[in-house]
Write a protein that holds these residues in place. Sequence first.
Motif, PDB file in Angstrom:
ATOM      1  N   HIS A  13      45.017 146.398  63.787  1.00 11.30           N
ATOM      2  CA  HIS A  13      44.252 146.196  62.983  1.00 11.30           C
ATOM      3  C   HIS A  13      43.041 146.119  62.940  1.00 11.30           C
ATOM      4  O   HIS A  13      42.910 146.377  64.101  1.00 11.30           O
ATOM      5  CB  HIS A  13      45.086 144.624  62.778  1.00 11.30           C
ATOM      6  CG  HIS A  13      46.218 144.052  62.836  1.00 11.30           C
ATOM      7  ND1 HIS A  13      46.710 144.008  61.872  1.00 11.30           N
ATOM      8  CD2 HIS A  13      47.349 143.895  64.255  1.00 11.30           C
ATOM      9  CE1 HIS A  13      48.193 143.960  61.956  1.00 11.30           C
ATOM     10  NE2 HIS A  13      48.709 144.075  63.271  1.00 11.30           N
ATOM     11  N   ALA A  18      41.584 140.619  60.119  1.00  8.02           N
ATOM     12  CA  ALA A  18      43.499 140.341  60.691  1.00  8.02           C
ATOM     13  C   ALA A  18      43.616 139.101  60.356  1.00  8.02           C
ATOM     14  O   ALA A  18      42.376 137.507  60.186  1.00  8.02           O
ATOM     15  CB  ALA A  18      43.321 140.725  61.987  1.00  8.02           C
ATOM     16  N   CYS A  22      49.036 139.846  58.931  1.00 10.22           N
ATOM     17  CA  CYS A  22      49.834 140.998  59.653  1.00 10.22           C
ATOM     18  C   CYS A  22      50.599 141.022  60.300  1.00 10.22           C
ATOM     19  O   CYS A  22      51.238 142.005  60.864  1.00 10.22           O
ATOM     20  CB  CYS A  22      48.035 140.917  60.557  1.00 10.22           C
ATOM     21  SG  CYS A  22      46.533 141.683  59.407  1.00 10.22           S
ATOM     22  N   CYS A  53      47.005 148.715  59.372  1.00 12.45           N
ATOM     23  CA  CYS A  53      47.320 148.322  58.853  1.00 12.45           C
ATOM     24  C   CYS A  53      47.041 147.656  57.481  1.00 12.45           C
ATOM     25  O   CYS A  53      46.051 148.222  57.493  1.00 12.45           O
ATOM     26  CB  CYS A  53      46.942 146.629  59.346  1.00 12.45           C
ATOM     27  SG  CYS A  53      47.573 144.557  59.025  1.00 12.45           S
ATOM     28  N   TYR A  55      47.099 145.832  55.608  1.00 14.63           N
ATOM     29  CA  TYR A  55      47.042 143.823  54.913  1.00 14.63           C
ATOM     30  C   TYR A  55      44.868 143.933  55.215  1.00 14.63           C
ATOM     31  O   TYR A  55      44.653 143.336  54.410  1.00 14.63           O
ATOM     32  CB  TYR A  55      47.249 142.813  55.705  1.00 14.63           C
ATOM     33  CG  TYR A  55      49.450 142.402  55.817  1.00 14.63           C
ATOM     34  CD1 TYR A  55      49.149 142.673  54.456  1.00 14.63           C
ATOM     35  CD2 TYR A  55      49.707 143.270  56.498  1.00 14.63           C
ATOM     36  CE1 TYR A  55      50.360 142.612  53.630  1.00 14.63           C
ATOM     37  CE2 TYR A  55      50.891 142.496  56.227  1.00 14.63           C
ATOM     38  CZ  TYR A  55      51.748 142.691  54.570  1.00 14.63           C
ATOM     39  OH  TYR A  55      53.218 142.851  54.032  1.00 14.63           O
ATOM     40  N   CYS A  56      44.847 144.692  56.418  1.00 18.98           N
ATOM     41  CA  CYS A  56      43.495 144.160  57.011  1.00 18.98           C
ATOM     42  C   CYS A  56      42.820 145.445  57.373  1.00 18.98           C
ATOM     43  O   CYS A  56      41.175 145.377  57.008  1.00 18.98           O
ATOM     44  CB  CYS A  56      43.123 143.238  57.947  1.00 18.98           C
ATOM     45  SG  CYS A  56      43.645 143.910  59.564  1.00 18.98           S
TER      46      CYS A  56
HETATM   47 ZN   LIG Z   1      46.286 143.487  60.050  1.00 27.41          ZN
END
Ligand SMILES: [Zn+2]
Length: 65
Positions: A13, A18, A22, A53, A55-56
């Motif tokens: 991350h 983050a 996460c 990751c 997401y981030c």
């Molecule tokens: Zn993340």
Amino acid sequence: MKYLIDHNTQLIHKTAYAGDVCGFNETPLEQREVSQDTYYVDTLIKTKNYAVCEYCYHSTSFVLE
Ligand SMILES: [Zn+2]
């Protein structure tokens, strides 16, 4: 850039982006590592099958550290 390495899920991350989404809050503290070493992170991805990751890691916001 600081990275948060989750050794439990083997995910990398970016600490600046983050968040709860996460999922690393479920990872024990001793399984988490914070590093600023891009080479180390790269090595984990290339040789240890760690993943970034979704997401981030690819965040493109303009948050300054
Ligand atoms: Zn993340």
